[in-house]
Scaffold this motif. Structure first.
Motif, PDB file in Angstrom:
ATOM      1  N   GLY A   8      14.541  35.708  40.963  1.00 35.48           N
ATOM      2  CA  GLY A   8      15.520  35.361  42.001  1.00 35.48           C
ATOM      3  C   GLY A   8      15.793  36.378  42.868  1.00 35.48           C
ATOM      4  N   ARG A   9      15.690  37.767  42.394  1.00 29.26           N
ATOM      5  CA  ARG A   9      15.608  39.031  43.051  1.00 29.26           C
ATOM      6  C   ARG A   9      14.479  39.297  44.203  1.00 29.26           C
ATOM      7  N   THR A  10      13.409  39.329  43.251  1.00 31.22           N
ATOM      8  CA  THR A  10      12.273  39.831  43.924  1.00 31.22           C
ATOM      9  C   THR A  10      11.119  38.670  44.003  1.00 31.22           C
ATOM     10  N   GLY A  11      11.059  38.009  43.369  1.00 35.33           N
ATOM     11  CA  GLY A  11      10.120  36.749  43.369  1.00 35.33           C
ATOM     12  C   GLY A  11       9.952  35.903  44.758  1.00 35.33           C
ATOM     13  N   TYR A  12       8.562  35.637  44.954  1.00 34.69           N
ATOM     14  CA  TYR A  12       8.416  34.844  46.440  1.00 34.69           C
ATOM     15  C   TYR A  12       9.258  33.374  46.047  1.00 34.69           C
ATOM     16  N   LEU A  13       8.828  32.825  45.136  1.00 30.26           N
ATOM     17  CA  LEU A  13       9.392  31.392  45.072  1.00 30.26           C
ATOM     18  C   LEU A  13      11.059  31.603  44.760  1.00 30.26           C
ATOM     19  N   GLY A  14      11.242  32.357  43.801  1.00 37.66           N
ATOM     20  CA  GLY A  14      12.660  32.716  43.294  1.00 37.66           C
ATOM     21  C   GLY A  14      13.578  32.998  44.419  1.00 37.66           C
ATOM     22  N   ARG A  15      13.299  33.763  45.256  1.00 41.36           N
ATOM     23  CA  ARG A  15      14.114  34.054  46.527  1.00 41.36           C
ATOM     24  C   ARG A  15      14.678  32.970  47.173  1.00 41.36           C
ATOM     25  N   HIS A  16      13.487  32.066  47.474  1.00 36.27           N
ATOM     26  CA  HIS A  16      13.791  30.919  48.346  1.00 36.27           C
ATOM     27  C   HIS A  16      14.760  29.819  47.536  1.00 36.27           C
ATOM     28  N   VAL A  17      14.680  29.732  45.998  1.00 38.64           N
ATOM     29  CA  VAL A  17      15.370  29.016  45.297  1.00 38.64           C
ATOM     30  C   VAL A  17      16.749  29.375  45.312  1.00 38.64           C
ATOM     31  N   VAL A  18      17.006  30.931  45.189  1.00 38.97           N
ATOM     32  CA  VAL A  18      18.529  31.496  45.639  1.00 38.97           C
ATOM     33  C   VAL A  18      18.915  31.116  46.755  1.00 38.97           C
ATOM     34  N   ARG A  19      18.275  31.221  47.805  1.00 37.21           N
ATOM     35  CA  ARG A  19      18.657  30.880  49.083  1.00 37.21           C
ATOM     36  C   ARG A  19      19.043  29.431  49.363  1.00 37.21           C
ATOM     37  N   ARG A  20      18.250  28.616  48.864  1.00 40.49           N
ATOM     38  CA  ARG A  20      18.386  27.306  49.249  1.00 40.49           C
ATOM     39  C   ARG A  20      19.468  26.613  48.322  1.00 40.49           C
ATOM     40  N   ALA A  21      19.660  27.265  47.220  1.00 39.19           N
ATOM     41  CA  ALA A  21      20.777  26.924  46.173  1.00 39.19           C
ATOM     42  C   ALA A  21      22.136  27.556  46.826  1.00 39.19           C
ATOM     43  N   LEU A  22      22.260  28.536  47.287  1.00 39.70           N
ATOM     44  CA  LEU A  22      23.375  29.243  47.935  1.00 39.70           C
ATOM     45  C   LEU A  22      23.683  28.188  49.165  1.00 39.70           C
ATOM     46  N   GLY A  25      25.699  25.261  48.058  1.00 42.74           N
ATOM     47  CA  GLY A  25      26.978  25.587  47.509  1.00 42.74           C
ATOM     48  C   GLY A  25      27.349  25.848  46.195  1.00 42.74           C
ATOM     49  N   LEU A  26      26.087  26.277  45.696  1.00 46.11           N
ATOM     50  CA  LEU A  26      26.189  26.441  44.119  1.00 46.11           C
ATOM     51  C   LEU A  26      26.611  28.214  43.775  1.00 46.11           C
ATOM     52  N   ASP A  27      27.015  28.230  42.595  1.00 44.50           N
ATOM     53  CA  ASP A  27      27.275  29.583  42.031  1.00 44.50           C
ATOM     54  C   ASP A  27      25.904  30.284  41.550  1.00 44.50           C
ATOM     55  N   VAL A  28      25.292  31.088  42.534  1.00 42.09           N
ATOM     56  CA  VAL A  28      24.001  31.430  41.908  1.00 42.09           C
ATOM     57  C   VAL A  28      24.072  32.829  41.355  1.00 42.09           C
ATOM     58  N   VAL A  29      23.225  32.905  40.130  1.00 44.89           N
ATOM     59  CA  VAL A  29      22.902  34.250  39.936  1.00 44.89           C
ATOM     60  C   VAL A  29      21.558  34.580  39.719  1.00 44.89           C
ATOM     61  N   ALA A  30      21.158  35.481  40.511  1.00 44.01           N
ATOM     62  CA  ALA A  30      19.731  35.870  40.539  1.00 44.01           C
ATOM     63  C   ALA A  30      19.324  37.002  39.899  1.00 44.01           C
ATOM     64  N   VAL A  31      18.390  36.850  38.904  1.00 42.73           N
ATOM     65  CA  VAL A  31      17.910  37.793  38.099  1.00 42.73           C
ATOM     66  C   VAL A  31      16.600  38.308  38.301  1.00 42.73           C
ATOM     67  N   GLY A  32      16.217  39.685  37.825  1.00 43.95           N
ATOM     68  CA  GLY A  32      14.998  40.259  38.028  1.00 43.95           C
ATOM     69  C   GLY A  32      14.600  40.807  36.755  1.00 43.95           C
ATOM     70  N   SER A  33      13.419  41.733  36.971  1.00 49.21           N
ATOM     71  CA  SER A  33      12.975  42.356  35.612  1.00 49.21           C
ATOM     72  C   SER A  33      13.903  43.424  35.247  1.00 49.21           C
ATOM     73  N   LEU A  34      14.550  44.078  36.316  1.00 51.96           N
ATOM     74  CA  LEU A  34      15.566  45.080  35.993  1.00 51.96           C
ATOM     75  C   LEU A  34      16.848  44.408  35.280  1.00 51.96           C
ATOM     76  N   ALA A 179      11.538  24.916  46.907  1.00 53.96           N
ATOM     77  CA  ALA A 179      12.834  25.267  46.272  1.00 53.96           C
ATOM     78  C   ALA A 179      13.685  24.167  46.262  1.00 53.96           C
ATOM     79  N   ASP A 180      13.769  23.508  47.395  1.00 52.18           N
ATOM     80  CA  ASP A 180      14.721  22.361  47.614  1.00 52.18           C
ATOM     81  C   ASP A 180      14.712  21.412  46.263  1.00 52.18           C
ATOM     82  N   ALA A 181      13.437  21.105  45.923  1.00 48.69           N
ATOM     83  CA  ALA A 181      12.853  20.042  44.971  1.00 48.69           C
ATOM     84  C   ALA A 181      13.569  20.696  43.448  1.00 48.69           C
ATOM     85  N   LEU A 182      13.439  22.137  43.361  1.00 51.63           N
ATOM     86  CA  LEU A 182      13.758  22.639  42.002  1.00 51.63           C
ATOM     87  C   LEU A 182      15.280  22.754  41.956  1.00 51.63           C
ATOM     88  N   VAL A 183      16.152  22.902  43.103  1.00 52.99           N
ATOM     89  CA  VAL A 183      17.544  22.955  43.074  1.00 52.99           C
ATOM     90  C   VAL A 183      18.091  21.642  42.781  1.00 52.99           C
TER      91      VAL A 183
END
Length: 261
Positions: A8-22, A25-34, A179-183
């Motif tokens: 969710g931090r740097t991934g192409y799809l992950g970043r879009h999922v984070v954005r659409r989830a926010l 109105g969801l409480d979103v935790v975006a995580v990456g390899s770090l 991204a919308d479908a995954l959310v």
């Protein structure tokens, strides 16, 4: 609902999922390899235990790394099950060989590449160990102008070198639709496998021409080739049947002919 998004931090799809989830109105935790090395079971367990998500959308992968794509997904699935979190595992049409052409959810995986095998292994483990899991298989992801497919078309037009496969048929999907479908799946009770791809089967060459035309480039500058001529292994005809998704999801999965017009 608290949603944890791997990649969710740097991934192409992950970043879009984070954005659409926010946006939803969801409480979103975006995580990456770090935040956690997916290859390390203890690190993944610590991550999930720390954030206690209600659901996880697992988008992270490294195409050439079995330990991340397959073993990492197993670690995520195991931790999701241990903490009672729902899991949405993003998989790919490359779990299929292409021998049958059209594939619905009942088709057994028969990968012919290492990446396809890693994705198939991730699916198998997740479905076996996580009681509340949905495996969302998708295809080529693009649409916002920043995908690897769109950038490649610009590069090919600019340099006049390289070519796109005209014999490979896939079902490209817009990254925001996916991204919308995954959310939506994260908040649903759908379980098992579901195909979440675009409505239009087409070759990479036809897709490239659509991208070029949308972006004001010359489609005639693109050249076509085949996988055999390029000596690149991979499935040729993989058309995901997303009829189930169109019936059970409110998200509409557009075809590339529409979203690139």
């Amino acid at each position: 609902m608290r949603l944890l998004v791997t990649g969710g931090r740097t991934g192409y799809l992950g970043r879009h999922v984070v954005r659409r989830a926010l946006d939803a109105g969801l409480d979103v935790v975006a995580v990456g390899s770090l935040d956690a090395d997916l290859r390390d079971a203890a690190a993944v367990e610590g991550l999930v235990a720390r954030h206690r998500p209600d659901a996880i959308v697992h988008t992270a992968y490294v195409q050439a790394d079995w330990a991340v794509t397959a073993t990492g997904a197993a670690h995520v699935a195991t931790s999701a099950a241990r903490h009672g979190a729902r899991l949405v595992l993003v998989s790919s049409d490359v779990v299929f060989s292409g021998a049958d052409g059209r594939y619905d959810e009942s088709a057994p995986p028969d990968p012919i590449t290492a990446y396809g095998a890693a994705k198939a292994a991730a699916e198998t483990t997740a479905l076996a160990v996580c009681p509340d899991v949905v495996v969302a298989r998708t295809s080529l992801i693009l649409g916002d102008g920043d995908s690897q497919h769109e950038r490649l078309v610009h590069q090919l037009v600019a340099t006049g070198s390289g070519a796109l496969f005209e014999d490979e048929r896939r079902c490209p999907v817009h990254v925001e639709d996916l991204a919308d479908a995954l959310v939506e799946l994260a908040g649903s009770d759908r379980q098992g496998v579901i195909h979440v791809a675009g409505a239009d089967p087409m070759s990479r060459f036809a897709l490239g021409r659509l991208i070029a035309r949308r972006d004001g480039l010359d489609p005639g500058a693109l050249r076509a080739t085949t996988r055999a001529a390029a000596k690149v292994a991979g499935p040729v005809d993989v058309r995901l049947d997303s009829t189930v998704a169109s019936r059970v999801l409110t998200t509409r999965l557009r075809g590339a002919t529409e979203f690139l017009s």
